[in-house]
Scaffold this motif. Structure first.
Motif, PDB file in Angstrom:
ATOM      1  N   HIS A  65       7.582  -6.918  -0.564  1.00 51.42           N
ATOM      2  CA  HIS A  65       6.206  -6.392  -0.477  1.00 51.42           C
ATOM      3  C   HIS A  65       5.873  -5.955   0.938  1.00 51.42           C
ATOM      4  N   HIS A  67       3.588  -2.472   3.205  1.00 52.25           N
ATOM      5  CA  HIS A  67       2.774  -1.259   3.180  1.00 52.25           C
ATOM      6  C   HIS A  67       3.314  -0.435   4.343  1.00 52.25           C
ATOM      7  N   HIS A 211      -1.664  -7.447  -5.569  1.00 50.13           N
ATOM      8  CA  HIS A 211      -2.048  -8.635  -4.795  1.00 50.13           C
ATOM      9  C   HIS A 211      -2.868  -9.568  -5.694  1.00 50.13           C
ATOM     10  N   HIS A 248       1.384 -12.721  -3.015  1.00 48.77           N
ATOM     11  CA  HIS A 248       0.602 -13.736  -2.281  1.00 48.77           C
ATOM     12  C   HIS A 248       0.437 -15.029  -3.080  1.00 48.77           C
ATOM     13  N   ASP A 299       4.735  -8.336   3.883  1.00 48.47           N
ATOM     14  CA  ASP A 299       3.450  -7.667   3.866  1.00 48.47           C
ATOM     15  C   ASP A 299       3.506  -6.551   4.914  1.00 48.47           C
TER      16      ASP A 299
HETATM   17 ZN   LIG Z   1      -0.062  -6.482   0.821  1.00 48.83          ZN
END
Ligand SMILES: [Zn+2]
Length: 439
Positions: A65, A67, A211, A248, A299
């Motif tokens: 995961h 971005h 998420h 998460h 993340d």
């Molecule tokens: Zn995230």
């Protein structure tokens, strides 16, 4: 037998026995595939022979995961809670700076960082994912990509992408990217949107990645609105199943864990981002005890602030030993598996990557084990999790292609990215200052 690349004198870890170690080995790669593993030199001619004496040869790491286009905001705002960070810092700046050329630049920066630190597959959530896909394919990294969807107006930021559905249905034969669906979260997507995306996921048989329960305030807000926790709410609207990837899962009740286990939801643990945003510590021990499948993610590079999976592995292991007062919890080999084969399982890619096995795609990382902080070496798994850093990665092969050799990136023009980022960062900084002046 003809192999294009031959590794010799290899100390192999992450084999199909998962946590075995094989020393003095040869590994042959033909085209995109691992075709030979053994202690005898295979016959035939090799276009390239790499002597890996003194190094560790392991499967590429799987970042479940991130971005990636947020690298241009790295270090722009730190030391705040998730919602302050999003509302006051990230969303206003994103609204101004999300465009195709910035996405291309930022994805390139992240992908360069990931390859440098041994990641060979990443799962991404962001906008203009077709641009990220193009950059990822050119760099030769494996990816799982979907178009991020937010349809509940945020105070300063709103995106409703109507092309997510079309993108989800297309898997280009030549691309190393696999499509996914990525609604941002139950607090930023409407019930109708979540249900619609689930339908499309089922119709196209692709994974859906969101998420869930990252912070206490988000859980409390949803409970106020619906009388349910995010997990209960998503279960009620039939969103949770074995094709769902939940990222998460920090704030979970016992009953939430039971629901996730019953629905066989795939979990992604992002310990460093959770710690940095002060979100809390996910109940990994209880989730593992419930039989849940767990992969690791960094993340985004703006909330971590690196994409180094080596440091993520170490944090995961130390964090849960510490908070549970249990040094036996998350031993090195288990954490290594979470960052490799378990991550591949989470992303539905374990048939092709996540371990070193004959017949699997050649996603291989060679780590220099000769530096002083890895001297001496008794157990390579211990070194990879507790001693190594991303910068110890020397050579990276993805899908049979060498993308970094002796620390030199072969598919990415790193200096050009740095120059462009320096120029863009001045604009971002000035814009942010002008916003602060208006307050
Ligand atoms: Zn995230």
């Amino acid at each position: 037998m003809a192999s294009d690349i031959l590794l010799m004198n290899a100390t192999l870890i992450g084999l199909n026995g998962r946590t075995a170690v094989k020393t003095g080995s040869y590994l042959g790669i033909s085209g995109d595939t691992i075709t030979y593993i053994g202690t005898k030199k295979p016959s035939g001619k090799f276009a390239k022979i790499i002597d890996t004496k003194g190094k560790i040869v392991m499967p590429g790491l799987i970042n479940c995961h991130t971005h990636s286009p947020m690298s241009i905001y790295r270090g722009l705002a730190d030391d705040t809670s998730l919602f302050e960070w999003l509302n006051d810092h990230i969303w206003p700046v994103e609204r101004e700076f999300i465009n195709e050329s910035n996405i291309e630049l930022a994805s390139g920066i992240s992908i360069a960082e990931m390859i440098r630190s041994g990641t060979t597959t990443f799962s991404d959530m962001y906008f203009h994912s077709d641009i990220t896909e193009k950059v990822a394919d050119e760099a030769g990294i494996r990816s799982v990509l979907g178009e991020a969807v937010i349809d509940i107006p945020a105070p300063v930021f709103r995106v409703t992408e109507d092309h997510w559905e079309k993108k989800a249905a297309v898997k280009k034969a030549e691309s190393l990217s696999v499509p996914a669906l990525v609604p941002h979260s139950p607090y930023s997507c409407s019930k109708d949107m979540l249900k619609k995306m689930k339908e499309v996921s089922k119709k196209n048989n692709i994974l859906i990645h969101t998420h869930i329960s990252e912070t206490r305030s988000e859980v409390e807000k949803l409970r106020k609105e619906t009388g349910r926790s995010p997990v209960e709410y998503l279960d009620e609207i039939k969103f949770l199943d074995s094709d769902t990837i939940a990222v998460h899962c920090v704030i979970l009740s016992d009953s939430d864990i039971k629901i996730l286990a019953k629905r066989q939801v795939r979990i992604v643990h992002c310990p460093q981002s959770n710690l940095k945003l002060g979100s809390g510590v996910a109940r990994i021990r209880e989730m593992l005890d419930s039989g849940l499948l767990i992969g690791l993610g960094t993340d985004g590079p703006a909330s971590n602030n690196t994409l180094d999976m080596f440091s993520e592995m170490k944090t995961a292991s130390l964090l849960h030993k510490g908070v549970n007062e249990d040094p036996l919890l998350l031993p090195a080999k288990q954490v290594f598996e979470m960052a490799t084969i378990r991550g591949a399982e989470v992303l539905g890619l374990d048939k092709i990557t996540g371990s070193i096995e004959k017949g699997k795609k050649a996603d291989i990382v060679i780590v220099d084990a000769g530096s002083i902080h890895m001297t001496p070496m008794y157990d390579p798994y211990s070194h990879i999790v507790y001693s190594a850093k991303g910068s110890d990665v020397e050579t990276v092969i993805i899908n049979g292609r060498i993308v970094m050799e002796n620390r030199k990136l072969l598919t990415i023009k790193e200096e050009a990215l740095k120059k462009k980022a320096a120029i863009l960062s001045v604009n971002i900084r000035n814009f942010k200052k002008s916003l602060e002046g208006k307050k």
